[in-house]
Write a protein that holds these residues in place. Structure first.
Motif, short mmCIF file in Angstrom:
data_model
loop_
_atom_site.label_atom_id
_atom_site.label_comp_id
_atom_site.label_asym_id
_atom_site.label_seq_id
_atom_site.Cartn_x
_atom_site.Cartn_y
_atom_site.Cartn_z
N ARG A 91 1.19 -34.97 37.84
CA ARG A 91 1.56 -34.00 38.87
C ARG A 91 2.99 -34.18 39.35
N ASP A 92 3.51 -35.40 39.26
CA ASP A 92 4.88 -35.65 39.71
C ASP A 92 5.48 -36.79 38.91
N ALA A 93 6.74 -37.07 39.18
CA ALA A 93 7.47 -38.07 38.41
C ALA A 93 6.93 -39.47 38.63
N LEU A 94 6.49 -39.80 39.85
CA LEU A 94 6.01 -41.15 40.12
C LEU A 94 4.72 -41.43 39.37
N ASP A 95 3.79 -40.49 39.37
CA ASP A 95 2.56 -40.68 38.60
C ASP A 95 2.86 -40.80 37.11
N ALA A 96 3.78 -39.96 36.62
CA ALA A 96 4.15 -40.03 35.20
C ALA A 96 4.77 -41.38 34.87
N ALA A 97 5.60 -41.90 35.77
CA ALA A 97 6.23 -43.20 35.54
C ALA A 97 5.20 -44.31 35.50
N MET A 98 4.22 -44.26 36.37
CA MET A 98 3.19 -45.28 36.41
C MET A 98 2.40 -45.31 35.09
N LYS B 236 4.40 -52.57 30.48
CA LYS B 236 5.52 -53.11 31.22
C LYS B 236 5.04 -53.62 32.58
N ARG B 237 4.92 -54.93 32.69
CA ARG B 237 4.35 -55.53 33.91
C ARG B 237 5.18 -55.25 35.16
N ALA B 238 6.50 -55.24 35.01
CA ALA B 238 7.36 -55.04 36.18
C ALA B 238 7.48 -53.58 36.59
N GLU B 239 6.89 -52.68 35.80
CA GLU B 239 6.92 -51.24 36.07
C GLU B 239 8.34 -50.74 36.34
N PRO B 240 9.24 -50.87 35.36
CA PRO B 240 10.63 -50.45 35.58
C PRO B 240 10.78 -48.95 35.82
N SER B 241 9.93 -48.15 35.23
CA SER B 241 10.05 -46.70 35.43
C SER B 241 9.62 -46.31 36.84
N VAL B 242 8.58 -46.97 37.35
CA VAL B 242 8.17 -46.73 38.73
C VAL B 242 9.31 -47.10 39.68
N ALA B 243 9.93 -48.25 39.43
CA ALA B 243 11.05 -48.67 40.27
C ALA B 243 12.20 -47.67 40.19
N ALA B 244 12.46 -47.16 38.99
CA ALA B 244 13.54 -46.19 38.82
C ALA B 244 13.27 -44.92 39.62
N VAL B 245 12.05 -44.41 39.57
CA VAL B 245 11.72 -43.19 40.31
C VAL B 245 11.81 -43.43 41.81
N ARG B 246 11.36 -44.58 42.25
CA ARG B 246 11.42 -44.87 43.69
C ARG B 246 12.88 -44.99 44.16
N GLY B 247 13.78 -45.28 43.23
CA GLY B 247 15.19 -45.33 43.58
C GLY B 247 15.98 -44.16 43.04
N ALA B 248 15.32 -43.04 42.82
CA ALA B 248 15.96 -41.89 42.17
C ALA B 248 17.15 -41.34 42.95
N ASP B 249 17.13 -41.47 44.25
CA ASP B 249 18.23 -40.92 45.05
C ASP B 249 19.57 -41.57 44.72
N GLY B 250 19.53 -42.77 44.16
CA GLY B 250 20.76 -43.47 43.84
C GLY B 250 21.39 -43.07 42.52
N LEU B 251 20.73 -42.20 41.75
CA LEU B 251 21.28 -41.76 40.47
C LEU B 251 22.31 -40.66 40.70
N LEU B 252 23.56 -40.92 40.31
CA LEU B 252 24.66 -39.99 40.54
C LEU B 252 25.57 -39.92 39.31
N GLY B 253 26.38 -38.88 39.26
CA GLY B 253 27.52 -38.85 38.35
C GLY B 253 27.23 -38.63 36.89
N LEU C 57 15.31 -39.95 32.86
CA LEU C 57 14.72 -38.61 32.88
C LEU C 57 13.68 -38.48 33.99
N LEU C 58 12.90 -39.52 34.19
CA LEU C 58 11.92 -39.51 35.29
C LEU C 58 12.64 -39.44 36.64
N GLN C 59 13.76 -40.13 36.76
CA GLN C 59 14.54 -40.03 38.00
C GLN C 59 15.04 -38.61 38.23
N LEU C 60 15.54 -37.98 37.17
CA LEU C 60 16.02 -36.61 37.31
C LEU C 60 14.88 -35.66 37.67
#
Length: 479
Positions: A246-253, A261-278, A470-473
């Motif tokens: 339904r959304d990027a966070l669920d898809a990342a999980m 991936k034990r550290a769930e890097p994609s989940v972390a990326a989505v949770r920090g999506a606001d920091g993606l710039l440029g 892509l999940l961040q976007l």
């Protein structure tokens, strides 16, 4: 029809898979409650055609087992526990969450139909590799979902079960080949689920049903490449596995679980999506099918791209038109490589007569070509894919329309002969298969809901290994 989606367990449960997981871990909800809600919804909407097999008894038993393990883990995690050796605390990020699988995959104890009346439907003795990964992650299977025959088509109709329908408008297709999965997620029958994508089969139904669908790059999901990265004729392997949610966070999980991936890097990326710039984003309406199937893009789909471009620009990215052109041989070469595997099907005349018109026609053509011709098409497709990667590499991300127009009505494709059916598929979905040929990741993201209730979305194509980006976007586009 959507009014029938009212059954609930006594407790009001969230829809988000991620929120459900956190509630499970904190003891605020049980797996049985979640599974019972899903089973009630499946029973309430049989005309949706999402499921071909429902495994309610085993799902409830697995839910009870998950609840016992989750309870033990909470005891272990409790600082006041005098016996910390009790419990499991094993790596199981999806423990207690229900999902479903396409009826192309083997799930132990469940029949596999591959959407075909031409083959027997054996009870699987073991799980496919990707299914086994998610079972180990603690996911609970509710059953199997509708697909087109052998997963060939961008719609989910066949000769063995009712068609899967689009929850946004049940007179229309939810897409394919992961159409049953997308219908189930969009209707809330499951919170998320894995699909497979050989030419758009994750992204097309996600776009048709207003969901997020991630097609990973070839090799990103280890279970996809246990037998190599090319097909039997040397063409690039087209099919990969990925999440529909339904959304990027669920898809990342789900994506992180599929990759173990034990550290769930994609989940972390989505949770920090606001920091993606440029990022440098190239916008393109060019289709690799244009030489054979020129397709006018609907005003709604063009508006979705314009909306997405404006959002990304407001998020601090540079958006510009990308001057892209594709090899005019693509339609013929892709079509040959896409259907070459049908020549390997061992069927007698009686079984052949039970194939759909499209499958039978393209199988006959594949059988008429020599192995050398199949291999030549595979080599040519690999060359075209390299050219695409090089052209797209001038940008961080390529933004394209998702689909060319609204999802067609149920029966529209199968009412045509094989060539008309295939042409309509190419015209509806001209932007997806090229990404499989290139072996790169791409994501489908809903952008707007029309007054009709239908959704329109866009596709974002990334570079190798850029699935978290892509999940961040997607998170940025969905706000």
């Amino acid at each position: 029809m959507s009014e029938t989606l009212s059954p609930r367990t006594a407790k009001q449960l969230p829809e988000s898979a991620y929120v459900l997981r956190e509630a499970l871990r904190h003891g605020e909800v049980t797996s049985r409650e979640i599974v019972e809600r899903s089973l009630a919804r499946i029973e309430a909407w049989p005309a949706l055609g999402a499921f071909t097999t429902v495994t309610a008894e085993s799902a409830l038993a697995e839910a009870d087992a998950a609840d016992r393990i989750l309870a033990a883990d909470r005891i272990v995690a409790d600082p006041s526990n005098p016996n910390p050796a009790t419990g499991t605390l094993e790596f199981a990020p999806l423990r207690g969450l229900p999902l479903a699988y396409k009826d192309l995959l083997d799930v132990a104890g469940t029949p596999t139909t591959r959407g075909s009346a031409a083959l027997p439907h054996p009870i699987a003795k073991r799980d496919d590799a990707g299914v086994a990964v998610l079972r180990t992650a603690g996911a609970i299977s509710l059953g199997k979902t509708q697909v087109p025959e052998f997963g060939l088509n961008s719609y989910s109709e066949n000769l063995i079960a009712p068609p899967a329908r689009n929850p946004l408008d049940p007179s229309r297709t939810p897409g394919g080949s992961s159409g049953g999965i997308a219908a189930a997620v969009a209707a809330g029958l499951v919170p998320m689920a894995p699909g497979t994508d050989g030419g758009g089969s994750i992204r097309i139904p996600a776009l048709a049903c207003g969901l997020v669908g991630l097609k990973p790059g070839l090799g990103s999901i280890p279970s996809d490449v246990i037998d190599g990265v090319t097909d039997e004729f040397g063409a690039p392997k087209l099919t990969v596995s990925g999440p529909i949610a339904r959304d990027a966070l669920d898809a990342a999980m789900l994506y992180d679980a599929m990759r173990v991936k034990r550290a769930e890097p994609s989940v972390a990326a989505v949770r920090g999506a606001d920091g993606l710039l440029g990022l440098r984003v190239g916008v393109s309406f060019a289709s690799p099918f244009a030489a054979a199937h020129p397709t006018p893009i609907s005003p709604e789909e063009r508006a979705a791209v314009e909306t997405a471009a404006a959002i990304l620009e407001a998020r601090g990215h540079t958006v510009e038109d990308a001057d892209l052109a594709y090899d005019p041989r693509y339609p013929e070469v892709f079509g040959r490589a896409w259907t070459a595997g049908l020549s390997l099907l061992k069927l007698n005349a009686e079984a052949e007569s039970r194939l759909t018109t499209l499958t039978r026609t393209f199988r006959d053509r594949a059988l008429a070509r020599t192995t050398a011709e199949h291999e030549a098409a595979g080599a040519e497709l690999s060359k075209i894919g390299r050219g695409m990667r090089e052209a797209w590499g001038a940008y961080d991300v390529i933004l394209t329309p998702g689909l060319a127009f609204a999802p067609p009505r149920i029966g529209d494709f199968m009412a045509l002969d094989a060539d008309g059916d295939y042409q309509m598929q190419c015209e509806w979905t001209p932007f997806t298969s090229m990404v499989n040929v290139a072996g790169l990741p791409a994501i489908a993201v809903p952008v707007q809901t029309l007054p009709s209730g239908l959704s329109v979305g866009v596709q974002l194509i990334g570079g190798p290994g850029r699935e978290p980006r892509l999940l961040q976007l997607a998170a940025q586009l969905m706000g």
